[in-house]
Scaffold this motif. Structure first.
Motif, PDB file in Angstrom:
ATOM      1  N   ILE A  98       9.871 -12.901  12.873  1.00  0.00           N
ATOM      2  CA  ILE A  98       9.830 -12.009  11.720  1.00  0.00           C
ATOM      3  C   ILE A  98       8.412 -11.486  11.599  1.00  0.00           C
ATOM      4  O   ILE A  98       7.456 -12.265  11.573  1.00  0.00           O
ATOM      5  N   SER A  99       8.276 -10.169  11.553  1.00  0.00           N
ATOM      6  CA  SER A  99       6.958  -9.546  11.455  1.00  0.00           C
ATOM      7  C   SER A  99       6.898  -8.609  10.263  1.00  0.00           C
ATOM      8  O   SER A  99       7.920  -8.064   9.833  1.00  0.00           O
ATOM      9  N   LEU A 100       5.693  -8.431   9.766  1.00  0.00           N
ATOM     10  CA  LEU A 100       5.420  -7.400   8.773  1.00  0.00           C
ATOM     11  C   LEU A 100       4.735  -6.260   9.509  1.00  0.00           C
ATOM     12  O   LEU A 100       3.696  -6.460  10.145  1.00  0.00           O
ATOM     13  N   LEU A 158       9.751  -5.002   7.057  1.00  0.00           N
ATOM     14  CA  LEU A 158      10.007  -6.292   7.685  1.00  0.00           C
ATOM     15  C   LEU A 158      10.782  -6.017   8.961  1.00  0.00           C
ATOM     16  O   LEU A 158      11.770  -5.273   8.942  1.00  0.00           O
TER      17      LEU A 158
END
Length: 200
Positions: free
Chosen positions: A123-125, A190
């Motif tokens: 999971i990345s921003l 996201l």
């Protein structure tokens, strides 16, 4: 032929990041490493930015030409995968990383990386600054996009989707794609990458 991510690993990000780290420590450009290894710079770029993972022979060629001992390199890929039942993830711990060399105005922060018997995910921003720009890319994973802030367009090959806060998009990352920030404001997304175990 290069292999897609599989076998429940999340080393796709760590492998690319480590290769880039060692290459830059030696003050080498992608073209320099390409000349040393005989691997095309476009392929090396995809490996470094986590779009694909290399085959074992390719990986050993790279680390050998970078002068890294295999045991040193692989020791940095080990992680404790025991799940305690929860993860608390304070924003101060989000790890910034570069996913595409040459992309303008793209800022990635890794929130969570985890793997289990069923596959792996990250999971990345993603923050898109005004004027951000990138060519369409492909990723050997499924992707889920959720808009937190701002308005953007998301291109999947010849299709374009208009997204506003609260909108989401799920797609096969093997479809060429890119987000477009067409307004003079910051956009936050996201991005959920799902790497399924292809051997099941």
């Amino acid at each position: 032929m290069e292999e897609s991510v599989g076998q429940g690993q999340l080393v796709y990000y760590k492998i690319g990041g480590l290769i880039r780290k060692y290459r830059k420590e030696k003050d080498m450009k992608l073209l320099d490493l390409s000349a040393l290894t005989g691997i095309k710079s476009a392929m090396l770029s995809k490996i470094e930015n986590g779009r694909i993972i290399p085959t074992i022979p390719t990986l050993f060629t790279i680390i050998n030409k970078l002068g890294i001992r295999p045991e040193t390199f692989f020791a940095q890929l080990n992680a404790d995968n025991a799940f305690p039942g929860y993860f608390f993830l304070p924003k101060e711990g989000f790890a910034a990383y570069e996913k595409e060399e040459g992309a303008i105005g793209f800022q990635y922060q890794s929130i969570l990386e985890y793997n289990n018997d069923g596959g792996a995910f990250q999971i990345s921003l993603l923050t898109l600054f005004p004027g951000s720009n990138r060519t369409q890319v492909t990723t050997a994973a499924y992707e889920f996009i959720y808009v937190l802030e701002g308005t953007l367009q998301y291109q999947l090959e010849d299709k374009t989707f208009d997204l506003t806060p609260g909108d989401a998009l799920f797609f096969d990352g093997n479809i060429a794609h890119t987000p477009i920030n067409y307004k003079n404001m910051m956009v936050r997304l996201l991005v959920f990458y799902l790497f399924a175990d292809q051997n099941k």
